[in-house]
Design an enzyme around this catalytic site. Structure first.
Site, PDB file in Angstrom:
ATOM      1  N   ARG A   9       2.209  -1.399   1.074  1.00  0.00           N
ATOM      2  CA  ARG A   9       0.947  -1.881   1.622  1.00  0.00           C
ATOM      3  C   ARG A   9       1.241  -3.065   2.528  1.00  0.00           C
ATOM      4  O   ARG A   9       2.197  -3.797   2.315  1.00  0.00           O
ATOM      5  CB  ARG A   9      -0.012  -2.284   0.507  1.00  0.00           C
ATOM      6  CG  ARG A   9       0.544  -3.343  -0.428  1.00  0.00           C
ATOM      7  CD  ARG A   9      -0.394  -3.589  -1.584  1.00  0.00           C
ATOM      8  NE  ARG A   9       0.127  -4.593  -2.501  1.00  0.00           N
ATOM      9  CZ  ARG A   9      -0.458  -4.946  -3.633  1.00  0.00           C
ATOM     10  NH1 ARG A   9      -1.590  -4.380  -3.987  1.00  0.00           N
ATOM     11  NH2 ARG A   9       0.082  -5.867  -4.408  1.00  0.00           N
TER      12      ARG A   9
ATOM     13  N   ASP B  56      -0.603  -6.294   5.150  1.00  0.00           N
ATOM     14  CA  ASP B  56      -1.807  -7.078   5.389  1.00  0.00           C
ATOM     15  C   ASP B  56      -2.632  -6.450   6.511  1.00  0.00           C
ATOM     16  O   ASP B  56      -2.106  -5.729   7.362  1.00  0.00           O
ATOM     17  CB  ASP B  56      -1.437  -8.516   5.775  1.00  0.00           C
ATOM     18  CG  ASP B  56      -0.731  -9.248   4.642  1.00  0.00           C
ATOM     19  OD1 ASP B  56      -0.996  -8.908   3.478  1.00  0.00           O
ATOM     20  OD2 ASP B  56       0.066 -10.154   4.932  1.00  0.00           O
TER      21      ASP B  56
ATOM     22  N   ARG C 139       6.388 -12.456   7.831  1.00  0.00           N
ATOM     23  CA  ARG C 139       5.535 -13.385   8.574  1.00  0.00           C
ATOM     24  C   ARG C 139       5.869 -14.832   8.246  1.00  0.00           C
ATOM     25  O   ARG C 139       5.801 -15.710   9.116  1.00  0.00           O
ATOM     26  CB  ARG C 139       4.065 -13.079   8.298  1.00  0.00           C
ATOM     27  CG  ARG C 139       3.615 -11.739   8.876  1.00  0.00           C
ATOM     28  CD  ARG C 139       2.254 -11.320   8.355  1.00  0.00           C
ATOM     29  NE  ARG C 139       1.232 -12.272   8.742  1.00  0.00           N
ATOM     30  CZ  ARG C 139       0.004 -12.277   8.230  1.00  0.00           C
ATOM     31  NH1 ARG C 139      -0.336 -11.381   7.311  1.00  0.00           N
ATOM     32  NH2 ARG C 139      -0.882 -13.153   8.622  1.00  0.00           N
TER      33      ARG C 139
END
Length: 203
Positions: free
Chosen positions: A5, A7, A152
């Protein structure tokens, strides 16, 4: 069951999911790819159905994953929500020096969201490098697994290096601290792409 999964706002050019069927040959007869794509939103396209063994798992069987992160330096409407606009000048050479240090570590707690359900924050990074493009940069990183928000957060810290806000010694200290609050902020999701997933039984 999807292979993972991401963001909201993160892209994928390579993504796998597994599902069970009684007769794989029926899928070919029914032209299942066309039917699946008819039900999916336009932003998602199914490309291929690959028969695998009965216990195959899209998430847990993956042996490697790779991401790319795109940065551009001038306003470009065609890159909206597809790349991160950075207006500061970045020292790419020192950013690559810092990225290379990632290969020397395995515990990346400092780049992970807290209170996740993982049993370990250990990952083996095998590639981390910046390359110049016509109008920006692309960062490629590959590992056996990634933690939530890891890429990130790494990018946010490497950009701090590029801006000369921290140095290589600081970068090492951040990793060794294993403390998320010491690392840089998470960069915008728009520049991140999942680009490769490897399985032992798919060539």
């Amino acid at each position: 069951m999807g292979c993972g999964r991401t963001d909201a706002g993160v892209h994928a050019t390579d993504f796998y999911a597994h599902f069970d069927v009684e007769n794989v040959e029926e899928l070919k007869v029914l032209n299942a790819i066309t039917g699946i794509n008819a039900m999916l939103p336009y932003q998602i396209a199914a490309k291929q159905i690959i028969p695998v063994h009965d216990d195959a798992h899209a998430r847990f069987d993956a042996t490697a994953r790779a991401y790319k992160y795109y940065i551009h330096f001038e306003k470009n409407p065609f890159k909206l929500n597809r790349s991160w606009l950075v207006k500061d000048k970045l020292d790419v050479e020192v950013m690559n020096d810092a990225a290379a240090l990632l290969l020397n570590y395995t515990d990346f707690s400092c780049f992970s969201k807290s209170n996740t359900q993982t049993f370990t924050n250990n990952c083996k990074i095998t590639k981390a490098v910046f390359e110049q493009t016509e109008d920006g940069l692309v960062f490629t990183i590959q590992a056996d697994r990634f933690l939530r928000n890891m890429v990130r957060a790494i990018m946010g810290t490497l950009v701090q290096i590029g801006k000369k806000e921290i140095n290589l010694t600081d970068f090492k200290a951040i990793i060794e601290s294993k403390n998320r609050s010491n690392a840089g902020q998470s960069v915008p999701a728009c520049g991140l792409y999942l680009v490769k997933i490897e399985y032992p039984y798919i060539r």
